[in-house]
Design a protein around this motif. Sequence first.
Motif, PDB file in Angstrom:
ATOM      1  N   ASP A   1     -49.064 -14.326 -38.259  1.00  0.00           N
ATOM      2  CA  ASP A   1     -49.524 -14.639 -36.901  1.00  0.00           C
ATOM      3  C   ASP A   1     -48.865 -13.707 -35.890  1.00  0.00           C
ATOM      4  O   ASP A   1     -49.530 -13.167 -34.994  1.00  0.00           O
ATOM      5  N   ASN A   2     -47.559 -13.502 -36.031  1.00  0.00           N
ATOM      6  CA  ASN A   2     -46.833 -12.600 -35.136  1.00  0.00           C
ATOM      7  C   ASN A   2     -47.319 -11.153 -35.316  1.00  0.00           C
ATOM      8  O   ASN A   2     -47.512 -10.428 -34.341  1.00  0.00           O
ATOM      9  N   PHE A   3     -47.533 -10.771 -36.559  1.00  0.00           N
ATOM     10  CA  PHE A   3     -48.032  -9.424 -36.871  1.00  0.00           C
ATOM     11  C   PHE A   3     -49.380  -9.174 -36.187  1.00  0.00           C
ATOM     12  O   PHE A   3     -49.574  -8.146 -35.540  1.00  0.00           O
ATOM     13  N   TYR A   4     -50.295 -10.133 -36.307  1.00  0.00           N
ATOM     14  CA  TYR A   4     -51.617  -9.965 -35.683  1.00  0.00           C
ATOM     15  C   TYR A   4     -51.509  -9.870 -34.167  1.00  0.00           C
ATOM     16  O   TYR A   4     -52.247  -9.118 -33.530  1.00  0.00           O
ATOM     17  N   GLN A   5     -50.585 -10.603 -33.596  1.00  0.00           N
ATOM     18  CA  GLN A   5     -50.369 -10.523 -32.151  1.00  0.00           C
ATOM     19  C   GLN A   5     -49.858  -9.125 -31.780  1.00  0.00           C
ATOM     20  O   GLN A   5     -50.320  -8.523 -30.814  1.00  0.00           O
ATOM     21  N   GLU A   6     -48.920  -8.603 -32.559  1.00  0.00           N
ATOM     22  CA  GLU A   6     -48.352  -7.270 -32.297  1.00  0.00           C
ATOM     23  C   GLU A   6     -49.389  -6.153 -32.447  1.00  0.00           C
ATOM     24  O   GLU A   6     -49.352  -5.183 -31.699  1.00  0.00           O
ATOM     25  N   VAL A   7     -50.295  -6.272 -33.416  1.00  0.00           N
ATOM     26  CA  VAL A   7     -51.309  -5.220 -33.592  1.00  0.00           C
ATOM     27  C   VAL A   7     -52.378  -5.280 -32.523  1.00  0.00           C
ATOM     28  O   VAL A   7     -53.098  -4.312 -32.316  1.00  0.00           O
ATOM     29  N   GLY A   8     -52.497  -6.429 -31.844  1.00  0.00           N
ATOM     30  CA  GLY A   8     -53.497  -6.570 -30.791  1.00  0.00           C
ATOM     31  C   GLY A   8     -54.800  -7.166 -31.272  1.00  0.00           C
ATOM     32  O   GLY A   8     -55.855  -6.922 -30.693  1.00  0.00           O
ATOM     33  N   LEU A   9     -54.729  -7.976 -32.328  1.00  0.00           N
ATOM     34  CA  LEU A   9     -55.935  -8.607 -32.869  1.00  0.00           C
ATOM     35  C   LEU A   9     -56.432  -9.678 -31.905  1.00  0.00           C
ATOM     36  O   LEU A   9     -55.704 -10.600 -31.573  1.00  0.00           O
ATOM     37  N   SER A  10     -57.659  -9.537 -31.466  1.00  0.00           N
ATOM     38  CA  SER A  10     -58.239 -10.528 -30.547  1.00  0.00           C
ATOM     39  C   SER A  10     -58.955 -11.620 -31.351  1.00  0.00           C
ATOM     40  O   SER A  10     -59.217 -11.461 -32.543  1.00  0.00           O
ATOM     41  N   ALA A  11     -59.288 -12.699 -30.675  1.00  0.00           N
ATOM     42  CA  ALA A  11     -59.960 -13.840 -31.321  1.00  0.00           C
ATOM     43  C   ALA A  11     -61.273 -13.416 -31.978  1.00  0.00           C
ATOM     44  O   ALA A  11     -61.634 -13.921 -33.041  1.00  0.00           O
ATOM     45  N   LYS A  12     -61.985 -12.479 -31.371  1.00  0.00           N
ATOM     46  CA  LYS A  12     -63.273 -12.051 -31.938  1.00  0.00           C
ATOM     47  C   LYS A  12     -63.111 -11.206 -33.207  1.00  0.00           C
ATOM     48  O   LYS A  12     -64.091 -10.898 -33.870  1.00  0.00           O
TER      49      LYS A  12
ATOM     50  N   ILE B   1     -54.131   8.075 -33.379  1.00  0.00           N
ATOM     51  CA  ILE B   1     -52.954   7.288 -33.012  1.00  0.00           C
ATOM     52  C   ILE B   1     -53.118   6.686 -31.622  1.00  0.00           C
ATOM     53  O   ILE B   1     -53.397   7.411 -30.663  1.00  0.00           O
ATOM     54  N   GLY B   2     -52.932   5.366 -31.530  1.00  0.00           N
ATOM     55  CA  GLY B   2     -52.915   4.686 -30.239  1.00  0.00           C
ATOM     56  C   GLY B   2     -51.505   4.764 -29.677  1.00  0.00           C
ATOM     57  O   GLY B   2     -50.547   4.376 -30.344  1.00  0.00           O
ATOM     58  N   LEU B   3     -51.366   5.273 -28.475  1.00  0.00           N
ATOM     59  CA  LEU B   3     -50.037   5.486 -27.902  1.00  0.00           C
ATOM     60  C   LEU B   3     -49.374   4.204 -27.398  1.00  0.00           C
ATOM     61  O   LEU B   3     -48.215   4.212 -27.012  1.00  0.00           O
ATOM     62  N   LYS B   4     -50.096   3.066 -27.439  1.00  0.00           N
ATOM     63  CA  LYS B   4     -49.510   1.761 -27.105  1.00  0.00           C
ATOM     64  C   LYS B   4     -49.327   0.911 -28.372  1.00  0.00           C
ATOM     65  O   LYS B   4     -49.272  -0.307 -28.312  1.00  0.00           O
ATOM     66  N   ASP B   5     -49.255   1.570 -29.496  1.00  0.00           N
ATOM     67  CA  ASP B   5     -49.083   0.919 -30.794  1.00  0.00           C
ATOM     68  C   ASP B   5     -47.695   0.288 -30.861  1.00  0.00           C
ATOM     69  O   ASP B   5     -46.699   0.973 -30.666  1.00  0.00           O
ATOM     70  N   ARG B   6     -47.643  -1.020 -31.126  1.00  0.00           N
ATOM     71  CA  ARG B   6     -46.356  -1.721 -31.185  1.00  0.00           C
ATOM     72  C   ARG B   6     -45.906  -1.982 -32.618  1.00  0.00           C
ATOM     73  O   ARG B   6     -44.886  -2.634 -32.842  1.00  0.00           O
ATOM     74  N   ILE B   7     -46.636  -1.459 -33.588  1.00  0.00           N
ATOM     75  CA  ILE B   7     -46.307  -1.690 -34.994  1.00  0.00           C
ATOM     76  C   ILE B   7     -45.490  -0.547 -35.583  1.00  0.00           C
ATOM     77  O   ILE B   7     -44.529  -0.746 -36.295  1.00  0.00           O
TER      78      ILE B   7
ATOM     79  N   VAL C   1     -54.422  15.801 -34.598  1.00  0.00           N
ATOM     80  CA  VAL C   1     -53.993  14.463 -34.192  1.00  0.00           C
ATOM     81  C   VAL C   1     -54.713  14.092 -32.909  1.00  0.00           C
ATOM     82  O   VAL C   1     -54.645  14.817 -31.922  1.00  0.00           O
ATOM     83  N   TRP C   2     -55.420  12.977 -32.940  1.00  0.00           N
ATOM     84  CA  TRP C   2     -56.100  12.437 -31.764  1.00  0.00           C
ATOM     85  C   TRP C   2     -55.220  11.332 -31.210  1.00  0.00           C
ATOM     86  O   TRP C   2     -54.891  10.394 -31.927  1.00  0.00           O
ATOM     87  N   GLN C   3     -54.840  11.447 -29.934  1.00  0.00           N
ATOM     88  CA  GLN C   3     -53.980  10.460 -29.297  1.00  0.00           C
ATOM     89  C   GLN C   3     -54.780   9.680 -28.266  1.00  0.00           C
ATOM     90  O   GLN C   3     -55.484  10.277 -27.457  1.00  0.00           O
ATOM     91  N   PHE C   4     -54.658   8.355 -28.300  1.00  0.00           N
ATOM     92  CA  PHE C   4     -55.395   7.488 -27.394  1.00  0.00           C
ATOM     93  C   PHE C   4     -54.403   6.762 -26.499  1.00  0.00           C
ATOM     94  O   PHE C   4     -53.681   5.870 -26.947  1.00  0.00           O
ATOM     95  N   LYS C   5     -54.386   7.171 -25.240  1.00  0.00           N
ATOM     96  CA  LYS C   5     -53.372   6.795 -24.268  1.00  0.00           C
ATOM     97  C   LYS C   5     -53.160   5.284 -24.119  1.00  0.00           C
ATOM     98  O   LYS C   5     -52.032   4.817 -24.149  1.00  0.00           O
ATOM     99  N   ASP C   6     -54.200   4.520 -23.938  1.00  0.00           N
ATOM    100  CA  ASP C   6     -54.048   3.091 -23.664  1.00  0.00           C
ATOM    101  C   ASP C   6     -54.475   2.214 -24.836  1.00  0.00           C
ATOM    102  O   ASP C   6     -54.902   1.087 -24.641  1.00  0.00           O
ATOM    103  N   CYS C   7     -54.342   2.724 -26.048  1.00  0.00           N
ATOM    104  CA  CYS C   7     -54.828   1.971 -27.210  1.00  0.00           C
ATOM    105  C   CYS C   7     -53.685   1.471 -28.088  1.00  0.00           C
ATOM    106  O   CYS C   7     -52.657   2.121 -28.235  1.00  0.00           O
ATOM    107  N   ASN C   8     -53.933   0.304 -28.694  1.00  0.00           N
ATOM    108  CA  ASN C   8     -52.960  -0.327 -29.575  1.00  0.00           C
ATOM    109  C   ASN C   8     -53.147   0.146 -31.025  1.00  0.00           C
ATOM    110  O   ASN C   8     -53.854   1.114 -31.277  1.00  0.00           O
TER     111      ASN C   8
END
Length: 172
Positions: free
Chosen positions: A86-97, A137-143, A159-166
């Motif tokens: 549950d904590n892992f999914y929250q950290e990766v940014g998994l939404s309810a959908k 790579i998402g630059l807001k990646d918390r994992i 390398v493709w970098q995505f500034k506001d992505c998890n």
Amino acid sequence: MRFFSGFGFINESVLFEEWLLKGAYDVSGFSMGAIKAIEYAYNEILQQRRINSLLLFSPCMLAHKSLAFKRLQLSSFQKDPQSYMDNFYQEVGLSAKMERFKKEGSLEELEFLLNYKYSDSIIRFLLEKGVKVETFIGLKDRITDIQALLEFFMPLVQVWQFKDCNHLLQKS
């Protein structure tokens, strides 16, 4: 075309459709699946099979983390796998959908993920054999450790970098 799923995920390739549909690729993977995709491509080339491209979505890099960090991850998982996930999914940014992509992770997979060391010689070998390797790579990646990923992959591959992505390459 072969896609490898991440730790705790199943059928999540649809999250990366915009990149997967854009061109011909042979092998791709997300997070832990990116590691498995590298290993798969390497073994295919060793067996004289052709691989044209390898797409790595949010490759997870944790082997350089402290032993204390790794022990904490493993003991937390062993103590309460459900809370850990549950904590892992929250950290990766998994939404309810995105609930349909969840799959119970295993201790063996977590150990693999925490200890896998990327090999620049394997990446160079793939490149020498004509494999086009791209990393997303998402630059807001918390994992994962974004800086370590960039330092490893940037001298080697596109390398493709995505500034506001998890971690899921979604806007956070």
